[in-house]
Design a protein around this motif. Structure first.
Motif, short mmCIF file in Angstrom:
data_model
loop_
_atom_site.label_atom_id
_atom_site.label_comp_id
_atom_site.label_asym_id
_atom_site.label_seq_id
_atom_site.Cartn_x
_atom_site.Cartn_y
_atom_site.Cartn_z
N GLU A 1 24.05 33.14 75.19
CA GLU A 1 24.67 34.46 75.11
C GLU A 1 25.61 34.70 76.29
O GLU A 1 26.69 35.27 76.12
CB GLU A 1 23.60 35.54 75.03
N GLU B 1 14.80 34.28 64.49
CA GLU B 1 15.22 35.33 65.41
C GLU B 1 16.28 34.83 66.39
O GLU B 1 17.27 35.52 66.67
CB GLU B 1 14.03 35.87 66.19
N ALA C 1 19.53 34.58 64.63
CA ALA C 1 20.06 35.94 64.41
C ALA C 1 20.67 36.49 65.69
O ALA C 1 21.75 37.10 65.66
CB ALA C 1 18.95 36.86 63.92
N ASN C 2 20.04 36.25 66.83
CA ASN C 2 20.57 36.72 68.10
C ASN C 2 21.86 35.99 68.47
O ASN C 2 22.78 36.60 69.05
CB ASN C 2 19.53 36.56 69.21
N THR D 1 24.10 34.86 66.25
CA THR D 1 25.16 35.44 65.42
C THR D 1 25.51 36.85 65.90
O THR D 1 26.68 37.22 65.86
CB THR D 1 24.78 35.44 63.93
N CYS D 2 24.54 37.60 66.38
CA CYS D 2 24.83 38.93 66.94
C CYS D 2 25.71 38.82 68.18
O CYS D 2 26.62 39.63 68.37
CB CYS D 2 23.54 39.67 67.27
N LYS E 1 29.19 38.12 67.04
CA LYS E 1 29.78 39.34 66.46
C LYS E 1 30.18 40.32 67.55
O LYS E 1 31.29 40.86 67.53
CB LYS E 1 28.79 40.00 65.50
N SER E 2 29.28 40.58 68.48
CA SER E 2 29.56 41.58 69.51
C SER E 2 30.68 41.16 70.44
O SER E 2 31.29 42.00 71.12
CB SER E 2 28.30 41.92 70.30
#
Length: 147
Positions: A40, A97, A100-101, A103-104, A107-108
């Motif tokens: 991230e 999970e 999913a994090n 891809t989030c 996106k963000s």
């Protein structure tokens, strides 16, 4: 993994260097979350500092893999009389999970529309007995190291 050790030796490296940071080596943090945090940060840094540059990221997750050490909140959502199946299920939920994090984060940081995600698995179950756990590649034939 929780311990980040193998045969009583620290087994966590970053960019070829042994990790010595106590927070990263803490057995309170599962390695999947440690790697997720680093990914991230890489995504955020790239978006902020190189928004017009393409980025290649090879993110090799340890999930789902032996040793089966899911956090309790995932294993508790799985019901099986077989503890190995319960742990495997818990790690699969954790994998879901973490993806999913990922891809989030894309996106963000406005990177998802120009992203290709490729998912691959390793080469099947092991034929070796590890802590009473034998890999299973059914319905496929063979196992790790059989080629």
């Amino acid at each position: 993994y929780w311990t980040k050790e193998f045969n009583d030796y620290t087994d966590l490296h970053e960019n070829g260097e042994l990790v010595v940071d106590d927070d990263e080596l803490s057995s309170d943090v599962h390695s999947a979350y440690l790697f997720q945090s680093k990914v991230e940060n890489i995504i955020s840094d790239h978006s902020e500092n190189y928004p017009d540059q393409p980025m290649f990221l090879y993110y090799s997750l340890q999930l789902v893999h032996f040793p089966y050490e899911p956090p309790a909140e995932f294993a508790s959502r799985c019901q099986s009389s077989d503890i190995t199946t319960t742990k495997f299920c818990g790690l699969t939920l954790m994998l879901d999970e973490v993806i999913a994090n990922l891809t989030c984060a894309l996106k963000s940081n406005n990177m998802i529309d120009n992203t290709v995600l490729i998912f691959a698995s390793d080469n099947g179950g092991t034929a070796e007995l590890n802590d009473n756990i034998v890999g299973n590649s059914v319905p496929f034939r063979g196992h790790k190291f059989s080629f």
